[in-house]
Design a protein around this motif. Structure first.
Motif, mmCIF file in Angstrom:
data_model
loop_
_atom_site.group_PDB
_atom_site.id
_atom_site.type_symbol
_atom_site.label_atom_id
_atom_site.label_comp_id
_atom_site.label_asym_id
_atom_site.label_seq_id
_atom_site.Cartn_x
_atom_site.Cartn_y
_atom_site.Cartn_z
ATOM 1 N N SER A 1 0.844 -1.189 0.000
ATOM 2 C CA SER A 1 0.000 0.000 0.000
ATOM 3 C C SER A 1 0.880 1.239 0.000
ATOM 4 O O SER A 1 2.029 1.190 0.453
ATOM 5 N N ILE A 2 0.320 2.347 -0.476
ATOM 6 C CA ILE A 2 1.072 3.594 -0.447
ATOM 7 C C ILE A 2 1.397 3.922 1.003
ATOM 8 O O ILE A 2 0.564 3.814 1.882
ATOM 9 N N GLY A 3 2.598 4.295 1.230
ATOM 10 C CA GLY A 3 3.074 4.592 2.578
ATOM 11 C C GLY A 3 4.575 4.420 2.591
ATOM 12 O O GLY A 3 5.264 4.732 1.621
ATOM 13 N N SER A 4 5.060 3.836 3.644
ATOM 14 C CA SER A 4 6.512 3.713 3.803
ATOM 15 C C SER A 4 7.136 2.693 2.864
ATOM 16 O O SER A 4 8.349 2.662 2.714
ATOM 17 N N ALA A 5 6.335 1.848 2.208
ATOM 18 C CA ALA A 5 6.889 0.794 1.367
ATOM 19 C C ALA A 5 6.822 1.120 -0.126
ATOM 20 O O ALA A 5 6.998 0.232 -0.951
ATOM 21 N N VAL A 6 6.579 2.364 -0.486
ATOM 22 C CA VAL A 6 6.482 2.726 -1.900
ATOM 23 C C VAL A 6 7.791 2.417 -2.625
ATOM 24 O O VAL A 6 7.771 1.890 -3.739
ATOM 25 N N ASP A 7 8.913 2.710 -2.000
ATOM 26 C CA ASP A 7 10.201 2.405 -2.637
ATOM 27 C C ASP A 7 10.350 0.909 -2.893
ATOM 28 O O ASP A 7 10.875 0.499 -3.921
ATOM 29 N N LEU A 8 9.860 0.093 -1.958
ATOM 30 C CA LEU A 8 9.886 -1.360 -2.143
ATOM 31 C C LEU A 8 9.023 -1.762 -3.334
ATOM 32 O O LEU A 8 9.433 -2.590 -4.148
ATOM 33 N N ALA A 9 7.844 -1.182 -3.454
ATOM 34 C CA ALA A 9 6.942 -1.508 -4.559
ATOM 35 C C ALA A 9 7.560 -1.141 -5.898
ATOM 36 O O ALA A 9 7.499 -1.915 -6.857
ATOM 37 N N VAL A 10 8.164 0.039 -5.983
ATOM 38 C CA VAL A 10 8.799 0.474 -7.233
ATOM 39 C C VAL A 10 9.967 -0.452 -7.560
ATOM 40 O O VAL A 10 10.118 -0.901 -8.700
ATOM 41 N N ALA A 11 10.791 -0.765 -6.572
ATOM 42 C CA ALA A 11 11.933 -1.650 -6.798
ATOM 43 C C ALA A 11 11.474 -3.028 -7.266
ATOM 44 O O ALA A 11 12.064 -3.608 -8.180
ATOM 45 N N ALA A 12 10.403 -3.552 -6.671
ATOM 46 C CA ALA A 12 9.881 -4.859 -7.076
ATOM 47 C C ALA A 12 9.388 -4.822 -8.511
ATOM 48 O O ALA A 12 9.657 -5.740 -9.297
ATOM 49 N N ALA A 13 8.685 -3.761 -8.882
ATOM 50 C CA ALA A 13 8.208 -3.637 -10.265
ATOM 51 C C ALA A 13 9.382 -3.518 -11.236
ATOM 52 O O ALA A 13 9.372 -4.119 -12.309
ATOM 53 N N LEU A 14 10.389 -2.752 -10.866
ATOM 54 C CA LEU A 14 11.569 -2.597 -11.728
ATOM 55 C C LEU A 14 12.315 -3.916 -11.918
ATOM 56 O O LEU A 14 12.938 -4.140 -12.958
ATOM 57 N N GLN A 15 12.246 -4.788 -10.918
ATOM 58 C CA GLN A 15 12.916 -6.090 -11.008
ATOM 59 C C GLN A 15 12.056 -7.134 -11.725
ATOM 60 O O GLN A 15 12.467 -8.284 -11.862
ATOM 61 N N GLY A 16 10.849 -6.713 -12.164
ATOM 62 C CA GLY A 16 9.991 -7.632 -12.894
ATOM 63 C C GLY A 16 9.146 -8.529 -12.020
ATOM 64 O O GLY A 16 8.633 -9.549 -12.484
ATOM 65 N N SER A 17 8.966 -8.163 -10.758
ATOM 66 C CA SER A 17 8.203 -9.006 -9.828
ATOM 67 C C SER A 17 6.698 -8.854 -9.963
ATOM 68 O O SER A 17 5.960 -9.602 -9.345
ATOM 69 N N GLY A 18 6.245 -7.880 -10.717
ATOM 70 C CA GLY A 18 4.813 -7.687 -10.853
ATOM 71 C C GLY A 18 4.504 -6.340 -11.447
ATOM 72 O O GLY A 18 5.347 -5.700 -12.064
ATOM 73 N N ILE A 19 3.271 -5.909 -11.243
ATOM 74 C CA ILE A 19 2.833 -4.619 -11.764
ATOM 75 C C ILE A 19 2.599 -3.664 -10.599
ATOM 76 O O ILE A 19 2.426 -4.082 -9.459
ATOM 77 N N ILE A 20 2.606 -2.383 -10.923
ATOM 78 C CA ILE A 20 2.472 -1.355 -9.898
ATOM 79 C C ILE A 20 1.456 -0.325 -10.366
ATOM 80 O O ILE A 20 1.388 -0.002 -11.549
ATOM 81 N N MET A 21 0.652 0.154 -9.428
ATOM 82 C CA MET A 21 -0.274 1.251 -9.700
ATOM 83 C C MET A 21 0.086 2.368 -8.735
ATOM 84 O O MET A 21 -0.029 2.215 -7.521
ATOM 85 N N LEU A 22 0.566 3.471 -9.295
ATOM 86 C CA LEU A 22 1.074 4.566 -8.487
ATOM 87 C C LEU A 22 0.905 5.849 -9.283
ATOM 88 O O LEU A 22 0.624 5.808 -10.476
ATOM 89 N N PHE A 23 1.095 6.986 -8.653
ATOM 90 C CA PHE A 23 0.996 8.254 -9.362
ATOM 91 C C PHE A 23 1.940 8.260 -10.559
ATOM 92 O O PHE A 23 3.112 7.895 -10.447
ATOM 93 N N GLU A 24 1.420 8.695 -11.694
ATOM 94 C CA GLU A 24 2.201 8.692 -12.931
ATOM 95 C C GLU A 24 3.493 9.482 -12.795
ATOM 96 O O GLU A 24 4.548 9.041 -13.261
ATOM 97 N N ASP A 25 3.441 10.629 -12.146
ATOM 98 C CA ASP A 25 4.640 11.460 -12.006
ATOM 99 C C ASP A 25 5.749 10.721 -11.264
ATOM 100 O O ASP A 25 6.929 10.935 -11.537
ATOM 101 N N TRP A 26 5.393 9.863 -10.311
ATOM 102 C CA TRP A 26 6.395 9.128 -9.551
ATOM 103 C C TRP A 26 7.052 8.047 -10.408
ATOM 104 O O TRP A 26 8.199 7.675 -10.171
ATOM 105 N N LEU A 27 6.309 7.537 -11.387
ATOM 106 C CA LEU A 27 6.830 6.467 -12.243
ATOM 107 C C LEU A 27 7.363 6.976 -13.578
ATOM 108 O O LEU A 27 7.997 6.225 -14.311
ATOM 109 N N ARG A 28 7.117 8.230 -13.912
ATOM 110 C CA ARG A 28 7.459 8.769 -15.224
ATOM 111 C C ARG A 28 8.911 8.519 -15.624
ATOM 112 O O ARG A 28 9.171 8.106 -16.754
ATOM 113 N N PRO A 29 9.904 8.738 -14.751
ATOM 114 C CA PRO A 29 11.291 8.479 -15.172
ATOM 115 C C PRO A 29 11.509 7.027 -15.608
ATOM 116 O O PRO A 29 12.223 6.765 -16.569
ATOM 117 N N HIS A 30 10.871 6.086 -14.929
ATOM 118 C CA HIS A 30 11.021 4.669 -15.253
ATOM 119 C C HIS A 30 10.252 4.312 -16.525
ATOM 120 O O HIS A 30 10.685 3.450 -17.294
#
Length: 101
Positions: free
Chosen positions: A25-54
């Motif tokens: 969930s959004i909160g202290s683990a957002v960095d974990l969620a982004v890192a997991a998505a970047l490693q191909g562990s799944g999909i992520i739903m988050l604010f577009e601006d936060w994911l735009r660089p990726h």
């Protein structure tokens, strides 16, 4: 209970309950969620601006883009008092300056 992902387009609403070994969930683990998505562990739903660089770099691939909810940005609500505390006034001025750029 897991949070539902809600998508809306042209008045049609679809709710999806994500399943998997890791749900963040959004909160202290957002960095974990982004890192997991970047490693191909799944999909992520988050604010577009936060994911735009990726997304721009190709590290993440956009899914369901026509269904993305647009977010105009955060809002700051504060008392309409004439005497706003100095730290809050500095923050308000900073945000307004950023918004005008």
């Amino acid at each position: 209970m897991r949070a539902l992902w809600e998508f809306e387009k042209d008045g049609e609403v679809i709710c999806i309950e994500p399943h998997g070994p890791l749900t963040v969930s959004i909160g202290s683990a957002v960095d974990l969620a982004v890192a997991a998505a970047l490693q191909g562990s799944g999909i992520i739903m988050l604010f577009e601006d936060w994911l735009r660089p990726h997304l721009d770099s190709g590290a993440l691939v956009p899914l369901l883009e026509p269904w993305w909810q647009r977010f105009s940005g955060p809002y700051l609500y504060y008392s309409g008092r004439r005497l706003v505390p100095a730290p809050l006034r500095a923050f308000i001025d900073f945000i307004r300056e950023q918004d005008s750029q």
